[in-house]
Design an enzyme around this catalytic site. Structure first.
Site, PDB file in Angstrom:
ATOM      1  N   HIS A   1      36.304  31.812  37.643  1.00  0.00           N
ATOM      2  CA  HIS A   1      36.700  30.528  37.056  1.00  0.00           C
ATOM      3  C   HIS A   1      37.397  30.787  35.743  1.00  0.00           C
ATOM      4  O   HIS A   1      37.020  31.693  35.009  1.00  0.00           O
ATOM      5  CB  HIS A   1      35.462  29.639  36.826  1.00  0.00           C
ATOM      6  CG  HIS A   1      35.815  28.202  36.685  1.00  0.00           C
ATOM      7  ND1 HIS A   1      36.207  27.659  35.497  1.00  0.00           N
ATOM      8  CD2 HIS A   1      35.855  27.203  37.605  1.00  0.00           C
ATOM      9  CE1 HIS A   1      36.475  26.380  35.686  1.00  0.00           C
ATOM     10  NE2 HIS A   1      36.273  26.070  36.950  1.00  0.00           N
TER      11      HIS A   1
ATOM     12  N   ASP B   1      33.215  25.663  44.463  1.00  0.00           N
ATOM     13  CA  ASP B   1      33.729  25.669  45.833  1.00  0.00           C
ATOM     14  C   ASP B   1      32.948  26.581  46.759  1.00  0.00           C
ATOM     15  O   ASP B   1      33.078  26.475  47.972  1.00  0.00           O
ATOM     16  CB  ASP B   1      35.204  26.096  45.834  1.00  0.00           C
ATOM     17  CG  ASP B   1      36.084  25.019  45.271  1.00  0.00           C
ATOM     18  OD1 ASP B   1      35.755  23.847  45.484  1.00  0.00           O
ATOM     19  OD2 ASP B   1      37.080  25.339  44.613  1.00  0.00           O
TER      20      ASP B   1
HETATM   21  N1  ACO Z   1      37.795  37.909  43.335  1.00  0.00           N
HETATM   22  C1  ACO Z   1      38.062  39.153  42.861  1.00  0.00           C
HETATM   23  N2  ACO Z   1      38.462  39.387  41.598  1.00  0.00           N
HETATM   24  C2  ACO Z   1      38.586  38.348  40.775  1.00  0.00           C
HETATM   25  C3  ACO Z   1      38.318  37.039  41.190  1.00  0.00           C
HETATM   26  C4  ACO Z   1      37.906  36.844  42.527  1.00  0.00           C
HETATM   27  N3  ACO Z   1      37.648  35.622  43.002  1.00  0.00           N
HETATM   28  N4  ACO Z   1      38.522  36.185  40.174  1.00  0.00           N
HETATM   29  C5  ACO Z   1      38.946  36.948  39.146  1.00  0.00           C
HETATM   30  N5  ACO Z   1      38.984  38.242  39.510  1.00  0.00           N
HETATM   31  C6  ACO Z   1      39.388  39.368  38.680  1.00  0.00           C
HETATM   32  C7  ACO Z   1      40.806  39.161  38.176  1.00  0.00           C
HETATM   33  O1  ACO Z   1      41.762  39.681  39.097  1.00  0.00           O
HETATM   34  C8  ACO Z   1      40.774  39.934  36.882  1.00  0.00           C
HETATM   35  O2  ACO Z   1      40.846  41.310  37.194  1.00  0.00           O
HETATM   36  P1  ACO Z   1      41.532  42.375  36.179  1.00  0.00           P
HETATM   37  O3  ACO Z   1      40.693  42.343  34.955  1.00  0.00           O
HETATM   38  O4  ACO Z   1      41.478  43.652  36.949  1.00  0.00           O
HETATM   39  O5  ACO Z   1      42.928  41.864  35.952  1.00  0.00           O
HETATM   40  C9  ACO Z   1      39.379  39.653  36.355  1.00  0.00           C
HETATM   41  O6  ACO Z   1      38.588  39.370  37.512  1.00  0.00           O
HETATM   42  C10 ACO Z   1      39.271  38.516  35.384  1.00  0.00           C
HETATM   43  O7  ACO Z   1      39.825  37.332  35.952  1.00  0.00           O
HETATM   44  P2  ACO Z   1      39.847  35.955  35.145  1.00  0.00           P
HETATM   45  O8  ACO Z   1      40.765  36.068  33.978  1.00  0.00           O
HETATM   46  O9  ACO Z   1      38.442  35.565  34.890  1.00  0.00           O
HETATM   47  O10 ACO Z   1      40.465  34.952  36.221  1.00  0.00           O
HETATM   48  P3  ACO Z   1      41.607  33.853  36.002  1.00  0.00           P
HETATM   49  O11 ACO Z   1      41.227  32.923  34.923  1.00  0.00           O
HETATM   50  O12 ACO Z   1      42.940  34.509  35.916  1.00  0.00           O
HETATM   51  O13 ACO Z   1      41.585  33.107  37.419  1.00  0.00           O
HETATM   52  C11 ACO Z   1      40.742  31.830  39.217  1.00  0.00           C
HETATM   53  C12 ACO Z   1      40.638  32.136  37.716  1.00  0.00           C
HETATM   54  C13 ACO Z   1      42.180  31.397  39.561  1.00  0.00           C
HETATM   55  C14 ACO Z   1      39.802  30.687  39.569  1.00  0.00           C
HETATM   56  C15 ACO Z   1      40.373  33.123  39.989  1.00  0.00           C
HETATM   57  O14 ACO Z   1      39.051  33.513  39.644  1.00  0.00           O
HETATM   58  C16 ACO Z   1      40.515  32.967  41.491  1.00  0.00           C
HETATM   59  O15 ACO Z   1      41.623  33.075  42.011  1.00  0.00           O
HETATM   60  N6  ACO Z   1      39.374  32.733  42.218  1.00  0.00           N
HETATM   61  C17 ACO Z   1      39.416  32.585  43.645  1.00  0.00           C
HETATM   62  C18 ACO Z   1      39.890  31.190  44.027  1.00  0.00           C
HETATM   63  C19 ACO Z   1      38.831  30.135  43.736  1.00  0.00           C
HETATM   64  O16 ACO Z   1      37.678  30.240  44.123  1.00  0.00           O
HETATM   65  N7  ACO Z   1      39.293  29.017  43.094  1.00  0.00           N
HETATM   66  C20 ACO Z   1      38.435  27.874  42.779  1.00  0.00           C
HETATM   67  C21 ACO Z   1      38.271  27.739  41.297  1.00  0.00           C
HETATM   68  S1  ACO Z   1      37.171  26.417  40.919  1.00  0.00           S
HETATM   69  C22 ACO Z   1      38.101  25.024  41.138  1.00  0.00           C
HETATM   70  O17 ACO Z   1      39.285  24.989  41.038  1.00  0.00           O
HETATM   71  C23 ACO Z   1      37.391  23.827  41.477  1.00  0.00           C
END
Ligand code: ACO
Length: 380
Positions: free
Chosen positions: A263, A317
């Protein structure tokens, strides 16, 4: 630093886009409040209609305010013939989120013009949109299945009436309660992508039907509301709990996102996901467990071990799709359910934006070139 000096921040991460008193999050500790009320308390002691009033008016309703509000919503649930005909004409294979988006636009065309300077006119539009959104989805679902479109039942609350109009069966108390709590949990969540969309459209003084239709387009994306559908597809693809470790390792190695985790704001478990997990436990105890649920629990455990220290935890979700599928709701209806709740937040943000409006007009950082030579088409 002046505004001109600001560097481009992808995703506007951390940049305030509005001043708002509607909801508040502490992403480190895992707290969500609507108008100062903790989400856990609202989930346990309130209900969706009360929460709509709270978000829109800033305080919990009195008993008479709530009953008047409920009556007005119930009175506007039935869609006009023109709107039903428009929904029946939608391509049945299209996504239901597109149907709500187009349905809300059609509703706006069939409703009185909104006078933004008149409180009563704005309030009337709020009630019409809140009332009609579940009916639009249920009408689309029944119509694409070739089933009779059912009239709303004024005796039922929002969640129970929606399930009735969708399935043609009156839900039992636990199912209606679970859906009502899910609606409470999804009603607002500060400046997320769809709320930002709603405020941008609101800032142009477009009507609230356009505001909510546009926000639906934003909610549809898999990185936002659309993730709940992807969670279920992902769990089905994994197959069973034993396959979780190998599947998770290959996703991480391939740098592929695991749906339902992570998130932008929460760096701990989303408080909404904890509440939904409790509800899922109650529902599965009552109706029997499934392979999907066991796979989900195994995935949560292994993700905690593998990515927990990066702040990647289950989001709202992750459990919502599991709960809805257990209730027999088709997968592509999960994001629409999110929309019938979040429309309350969008409308509260629309009202708030209009109180002190200025049209959104951010800057861009120009990354192109100048002085391009125009060649005649034959010379290119
Ligand atoms: N699976 C694997 N790796 C992840 C995930 C995930 N779901 N989420 C984040 N990471 C990784 C990122 O790639 C990043 O890696 P890095 O440090 O090697 O570059 C690291 O964890 C940190 O990521 P964040 O900065 O915390 O994530 P960001 O804010 O960019 O993205 C998002 C947030 C878009 C929600 C992302 O976590 C994602 O795509 N999740 C999957 C989709 C999802 O479940 N969306 C629903 C969100 S809730 C809602 O909208 C109601």
């Amino acid at each position: 630093m002046t505004v001109q000096d600001h560097e481009y921040v992808p995703g506007l991460a951390g940049i305030p886009a509005a001043e708002s008193a509607i909801s508040w999050i502490d992403g480190q500790v895992g707290i969500l409040e609507y108008r100062g009320h903790r989400i856990e308390v609202l989930a346990e002691r309130s209900n969706f209609e009360e929460v709509c009033w709270l978000l829109l008016h800033g305080a919990l309703p009195t008993a008479s305010e709530l009953s008047g509000f409920r009556e007005r919503i119930a009175a506007h649930r039935a869609l006009s013939g023109e709107v039903v005909d428009a929904i029946r004409a939608f391509p049945p294979d299209g996504h239901p989120m597109a149907a709500i988006q187009a349905g809300l636009a059609a509703l706006g065309m069939a409703s009185p013009e909104v006078d933004l300077s008149d409180d009563a006119s704005c309030d009337d539009a709020v009630v019409r949109i809140l009332a009609a959104t579940p009916s639009i989805i249920a009408t689309f679902e029944r119509s694409r299945q070739g089933l009779e479109v059912l009239p709303p039942d004024p005796a039922l609350g929002r969640a129970a009436n929606f399930l009735w109009m969708l399935t043609g069966t009156k839900p039992d108390e636990l199912e209606a309660h679970v859906l009502d709590v899910a609606l409470v949990l999804h009603a607002d969540h500060t400046m997320n992508a769809s709320t930002f969309t709603a405020r941008v459209v609101a800032s142009t003084e477009a009507d609230p039907y356009s505001v909510c239709a546009a926000a639906c387009g934003s909610l549809k994306g898999p990185l936002h509301g659309g993730a709940n559908e992807r969670v279920l597809q992902q769990l089905e693809a994994i197959g069973d709990a034993d396959a979780v470790p190998g599947w998770t390792e290959s996703q991480i190695a391939g740098k592929r996102k695991i749906m339902g985790f992570g998130h932008r704001v929460y760096k701990t478990k989303d408080p909404r996901s904890k509440i939904l997990q409790d509800l899922a436990t109650r529902l599965f105890e009552r109706l029997g467990t499934t392979k999907i649920y066991d796979t989900a629990l195994a995935l949560e455990q292994i993700m905690l071990e593998r990515l927990g220290d990066k702040g990647i935890h289950p989001n709202v979700d992750f459990f919502s799709g599991i709960v809805y599928s257990k209730m027999g709701i088709p997968t592509d209806m999960f994001t629409p359910i999110f929309a019938i709740s979040r429309v309350a937040g969008w409308l509260a943000h629309w009202r708030e934006q209009m109180q002190d409006n200025r049209i959104f007009r951010p800057r861009q950082v120009f990354g192109g070139s100048h002085g391009a030579e125009f060649l005649d088409i034959a010379d290119r």
